[in-house]
Design a protein around this motif. Structure first.
Motif, PDB file in Angstrom:
ATOM      1  N   LYS A   1       6.534   0.426  -3.054  1.00 56.08           N
ATOM      2  CA  LYS A   1       5.373  -0.110  -2.333  1.00 56.08           C
ATOM      3  C   LYS A   1       5.675  -0.464  -0.867  1.00 56.08           C
ATOM      4  O   LYS A   1       5.015  -1.302  -0.285  1.00 56.08           O
TER       5      LYS A   1
ATOM      6  N   ILE B   1       3.207   3.769   1.269  1.00 49.15           N
ATOM      7  CA  ILE B   1       1.758   3.582   1.189  1.00 49.15           C
ATOM      8  C   ILE B   1       1.054   4.431   2.235  1.00 49.15           C
ATOM      9  O   ILE B   1       0.051   5.088   1.949  1.00 49.15           O
TER      10      ILE B   1
ATOM     11  N   LEU C   1       0.642  -3.665  -5.869  1.00 43.66           N
ATOM     12  CA  LEU C   1       0.109  -2.740  -4.867  1.00 43.66           C
ATOM     13  C   LEU C   1      -1.144  -3.309  -4.207  1.00 43.66           C
ATOM     14  O   LEU C   1      -1.265  -3.302  -2.977  1.00 43.66           O
TER      15      LEU C   1
END
Length: 227
Positions: free
Chosen positions: A102, A107, A143
Motif C-alpha cells: 500500500k 497506489i 487501503l
C-alpha cells in the motif's frame, strides 16, 4: 468526443445536473468532520443506475475543486471502466490493489486519471472468486484508510444489496450510505429488504436517490435524506 453518460460535465445547467448538485449539497451536510469523506452508493438490484449516478456525483464534487476518487467496488459486474471508456486491466484494479503493498507509488500505479479534472478512477480489476471476503479483509481496510489521506472525497460504487453481502461489509468503511432506486420499478418491499439488510449489518441508509424519473412525473431526480 464527449462521454454521453457524464451529463454533469456535458450539460451542467440541465435539470439532471442541478439535481445531482442538490444531492451533492445534501451529502456535504452529512459529511461531518475532517475525515468524513467516503460515500457508498448501492442499489437493491442490478440496472438501477448506481454506476451512472456515482460517476455523475463524483464529477459534481470536482466542480467544487474537490480531489475525488471513484472506486469501482462492484467486484462482480463493475462497469465504471466502460462508462469512462478505459481499459479494466485485470492485473491493476481495485481487487488487485487490495492484495498488493500500500505504498504511495504502488497506489499511484493502479489509479487512472479520467478526462474530468481532479477525478481519478480505481477500476474494479479482476473479478475474484471471493468478493465479500476480499472486501472485508484487513488489507482493504488499510487501503481505504490510506486513500482517505490522499483525497477530499471517495465514492464507492458498490454491488447491489439483495442476495449479496459485498456492500454490507463495505459499510464498515464508509461515512455515508446512499441507495439508488428506479422510479416505477423498485418495489417498496425490495427497499424494505435493503433497509433490513443494512440494519442487520449495524449500518444505516442515509439517503435514497430516485432514478429514471420521467419529465412528466417530476423535473429532477429525487433525494430523501435520513431514511
Amino acid at each position: 468526443m464527449k462521454n454521453k453518460e457524464l451529463l454533469v460535465s456535458n450539460n451542467p445547467k440541465s435539470a439532471f445536473s442541478e439535481s445531482i448538485k442538490t444531492i451533492r449539497t445534501n451529502l456535504q451536510f452529512l459529511l461531518v468532520g475532517d475525515d468524513s469523506k467516503v460515500i457508498l452508493l448501492t442499489s437493491p438490484e442490478p440496472g438501477d443506475g448506481k454506476s451512472f449516478i456515482s460517476a455523475n456525483l463524483a464529477t459534481a464534487f470536482t466542480q467544487e475543486n474537490k480531489k475525488v476518487l471513484l472506486i469501482d467496488s462492484d467486484l462482480r459486474k463493475g462497469r465504471q471502466h466502460r462508462l469512462f471508456k478505459i481499459e479494466n486491466d485485470k492485473s491493476k484494479g481495485y481487487s488487485n490493489l487490495i492484495l498488493s503493498s500500500k505504498d504511495d507509488n504502488t497506489i499511484a500505479n493502479f489509479i487512472v486519471k479520467t478526462e474530468i479534472k481532479n477525478l481519478d478512477l480505481l477500476p474494479s480489476g479482476a473479478y475474484p472468486p471471493n468478493p465479500s471476503e476480499l472486501l472485508s479483509s484487513t488489507n482493504n481496510k488499510e487501503l481505504i484508510k490510506k486513500l482517505r489521506n490522499m483525497y477530499d472525497i471517495i465514492i464507492l460504487d458498490c454491488a447491489p444489496v439483495l442476495g449479496l453481502n459485498d456492500t454490507l461489509v463495505m459499510t464498515k468503511l464508509s461515512d455515508v450510505n446512499v441507495v439508488v432506486v428506479t422510479n416505477k420499478k423498485t418495489k417498496i418491499e425490495a427497499l424494505d429488504q435493503v433497509n433490513k439488510s443494512f440494519a442487520r449489518a449495524n449500518a444505516k441508509i442515509d439517503g435514497v436517490i430516485l432514478n429514471k424519473v420521467k419529465q412528466k412525473d417530476i423535473s429532477y431526480y429525487g433525494y430523501y435524506g435520513e431514511h
